[in-house]
Design a protein around this motif. Structure first.
Motif, PDB file in Angstrom:
ATOM      1  N   ASP A  63      47.786  66.609   3.487  1.00  0.00           N
ATOM      2  CA  ASP A  63      47.340  65.258   3.449  1.00  0.00           C
ATOM      3  C   ASP A  63      48.403  64.500   2.361  1.00  0.00           C
ATOM      4  O   ASP A  63      48.198  63.486   1.994  1.00  0.00           O
ATOM      5  CB  ASP A  63      45.917  64.833   3.210  1.00  0.00           C
ATOM      6  CG  ASP A  63      45.540  65.371   1.743  1.00  0.00           C
ATOM      7  OD1 ASP A  63      46.324  66.023   1.085  1.00  0.00           O
ATOM      8  OD2 ASP A  63      44.495  65.149   1.316  1.00  0.00           O
ATOM      9  N   GLU A  64      49.567  65.159   2.141  1.00  0.00           N
ATOM     10  CA  GLU A  64      50.468  64.438   1.274  1.00  0.00           C
ATOM     11  C   GLU A  64      51.889  65.013   1.833  1.00  0.00           C
ATOM     12  O   GLU A  64      52.059  65.737   2.503  1.00  0.00           O
ATOM     13  CB  GLU A  64      50.400  65.243  -0.208  1.00  0.00           C
ATOM     14  CG  GLU A  64      49.199  64.891  -1.011  1.00  0.00           C
ATOM     15  CD  GLU A  64      49.239  65.489  -2.306  1.00  0.00           C
ATOM     16  OE1 GLU A  64      50.161  65.368  -3.014  1.00  0.00           O
ATOM     17  OE2 GLU A  64      48.219  65.881  -2.710  1.00  0.00           O
ATOM     18  N   CYS A  65      52.791  63.845   1.639  1.00  0.00           N
ATOM     19  CA  CYS A  65      54.087  64.219   1.974  1.00  0.00           C
ATOM     20  C   CYS A  65      55.189  65.117   1.091  1.00  0.00           C
ATOM     21  O   CYS A  65      54.591  65.229   0.028  1.00  0.00           O
ATOM     22  CB  CYS A  65      54.944  62.811   2.038  1.00  0.00           C
ATOM     23  SG  CYS A  65      54.064  61.480   3.240  1.00  0.00           S
ATOM     24  N   PRO A  92      52.456  64.028   6.837  1.00  0.00           N
ATOM     25  CA  PRO A  92      51.348  64.133   7.869  1.00  0.00           C
ATOM     26  C   PRO A  92      50.781  62.639   7.969  1.00  0.00           C
ATOM     27  O   PRO A  92      50.572  62.110   7.123  1.00  0.00           O
ATOM     28  CB  PRO A  92      50.191  65.143   7.171  1.00  0.00           C
ATOM     29  CG  PRO A  92      50.841  65.162   5.582  1.00  0.00           C
ATOM     30  CD  PRO A  92      52.305  64.763   5.695  1.00  0.00           C
ATOM     31  N   ASP A  93      49.869  62.593   9.306  1.00  0.00           N
ATOM     32  CA  ASP A  93      49.215  61.366   9.434  1.00  0.00           C
ATOM     33  C   ASP A  93      48.239  60.996   8.444  1.00  0.00           C
ATOM     34  O   ASP A  93      48.048  59.654   8.231  1.00  0.00           O
ATOM     35  CB  ASP A  93      48.640  61.337  10.891  1.00  0.00           C
ATOM     36  CG  ASP A  93      49.711  61.623  11.996  1.00  0.00           C
ATOM     37  OD1 ASP A  93      50.802  61.018  11.940  1.00  0.00           O
ATOM     38  OD2 ASP A  93      49.339  62.175  12.926  1.00  0.00           O
ATOM     39  N   THR A  94      47.428  61.761   7.725  1.00  0.00           N
ATOM     40  CA  THR A  94      46.386  61.615   6.869  1.00  0.00           C
ATOM     41  C   THR A  94      47.188  61.305   5.553  1.00  0.00           C
ATOM     42  O   THR A  94      46.254  60.901   4.417  1.00  0.00           O
ATOM     43  CB  THR A  94      45.722  62.738   6.597  1.00  0.00           C
ATOM     44  OG1 THR A  94      46.530  63.858   6.318  1.00  0.00           O
ATOM     45  CG2 THR A  94      44.755  63.209   7.834  1.00  0.00           C
ATOM     46  N   SER A  95      48.466  61.409   5.237  1.00  0.00           N
ATOM     47  CA  SER A  95      48.815  60.974   3.823  1.00  0.00           C
ATOM     48  C   SER A  95      48.947  59.289   3.896  1.00  0.00           C
ATOM     49  O   SER A  95      48.812  58.677   4.718  1.00  0.00           O
ATOM     50  CB  SER A  95      50.299  61.564   3.624  1.00  0.00           C
ATOM     51  OG  SER A  95      51.391  60.993   4.538  1.00  0.00           O
ATOM     52  N   LYS A  96      48.951  58.692   2.470  1.00  0.00           N
ATOM     53  CA  LYS A  96      48.953  57.477   2.154  1.00  0.00           C
ATOM     54  C   LYS A  96      50.242  56.813   2.638  1.00  0.00           C
ATOM     55  O   LYS A  96      51.321  57.163   2.702  1.00  0.00           O
ATOM     56  CB  LYS A  96      48.790  57.333   0.599  1.00  0.00           C
ATOM     57  CG  LYS A  96      47.413  57.769  -0.174  1.00  0.00           C
ATOM     58  CD  LYS A  96      47.300  57.441  -1.408  1.00  0.00           C
ATOM     59  CE  LYS A  96      46.240  57.735  -2.204  1.00  0.00           C
ATOM     60  NZ  LYS A  96      46.257  59.229  -2.556  1.00  0.00           N
ATOM     61  N   LYS A 100      54.103  57.810   2.509  1.00  0.00           N
ATOM     62  CA  LYS A 100      55.005  57.974   3.774  1.00  0.00           C
ATOM     63  C   LYS A 100      56.263  56.874   3.496  1.00  0.00           C
ATOM     64  O   LYS A 100      57.386  57.451   3.917  1.00  0.00           O
ATOM     65  CB  LYS A 100      54.086  57.410   5.205  1.00  0.00           C
ATOM     66  CG  LYS A 100      53.143  58.398   5.374  1.00  0.00           C
ATOM     67  CD  LYS A 100      52.566  58.267   6.892  1.00  0.00           C
ATOM     68  CE  LYS A 100      51.345  58.522   6.928  1.00  0.00           C
ATOM     69  NZ  LYS A 100      50.687  58.153   8.028  1.00  0.00           N
ATOM     70  N   THR A 124      54.636  65.499  11.473  1.00  0.00           N
ATOM     71  CA  THR A 124      53.532  64.793  11.022  1.00  0.00           C
ATOM     72  C   THR A 124      52.380  65.719  11.224  1.00  0.00           C
ATOM     73  O   THR A 124      51.204  65.570  10.676  1.00  0.00           O
ATOM     74  CB  THR A 124      53.208  63.417  11.945  1.00  0.00           C
ATOM     75  OG1 THR A 124      52.906  63.930  13.172  1.00  0.00           O
ATOM     76  CG2 THR A 124      54.272  62.451  11.681  1.00  0.00           C
ATOM     77  N   ASP A 125      52.308  66.964  11.895  1.00  0.00           N
ATOM     78  CA  ASP A 125      51.515  68.170  12.024  1.00  0.00           C
ATOM     79  C   ASP A 125      52.189  69.163  12.065  1.00  0.00           C
ATOM     80  O   ASP A 125      53.414  69.272  12.541  1.00  0.00           O
ATOM     81  CB  ASP A 125      50.390  67.613  13.033  1.00  0.00           C
ATOM     82  CG  ASP A 125      50.732  67.641  14.385  1.00  0.00           C
ATOM     83  OD1 ASP A 125      51.007  69.142  14.587  1.00  0.00           O
ATOM     84  OD2 ASP A 125      51.160  66.925  15.109  1.00  0.00           O
TER      85      ASP A 125
END
Length: 139
Positions: A63-65, A92-96, A100, A124-125
């Motif tokens: 969850d972090e770039c 990833p889509d879940t990062s802030k 991003k 992104t995944d």
């Protein structure tokens, strides 16, 4: 924000480790992280030459770039061993959203510091940077 993001410095260690990977093959991969407080890109993890692709993908946070460089070895259809240096912008889509934006706006400048990148992927995944994707982009 854009000015602050585009003003990311690149720590000398980033370039030195990349040269080690490129010229001496000292590492299989390098994971880079932006340290917002210091406003610079730093080396977060170095992969041993014996590390697998699974070791590499497991070192990217869910969850972090991150930026990453992977030394990809493969054999062509003509049975010729080859190697490509793959740059991966992991977002990833879940990062802030802020993260991003900072990674996206700093990517080109950072990538220019690493001379010798042959393939670039935006992921992104994990499926977007699987070995099959890398293989198809490398040949």
């Amino acid at each position: 924000m854009a000015n602050a993001a585009s003003g990311m410095a690149v720590h000398d260690d980033c370039k030195l480790r990349f040269l080690d990977l490129k010229a001496k093959r000292t590492y299989r991969f390098i994971v880079y992280k932006i340290e917002e407080k210091q406003k610079q890109v730093v080396v977060e993890k170095l992969g041993e030459p014996t590390d697998s692709y699974e070791d590499f993908s497991a070192s990217l946070p869910a969850d972090e770039c991150r930026y990453a460089v992977y030394d990809f070895d493969f054999v062509t259809e003509e049975n010729v061993p080859r190697s490509r240096i793959v740059f991966i912008a992991w977002s990833p889509d879940t990062s802030k959203v802020r993260s991003k934006m900072i990674y996206a706006s700093s990517k080109d400048r950072f990538k220019r510091e690493l001379d010798g990148i042959q393939v670039e992927l935006q992921a992104t995944d994990p499926t977007e940077m699987g070995l099959d994707v890398i293989r198809s982009r490398s040949s």
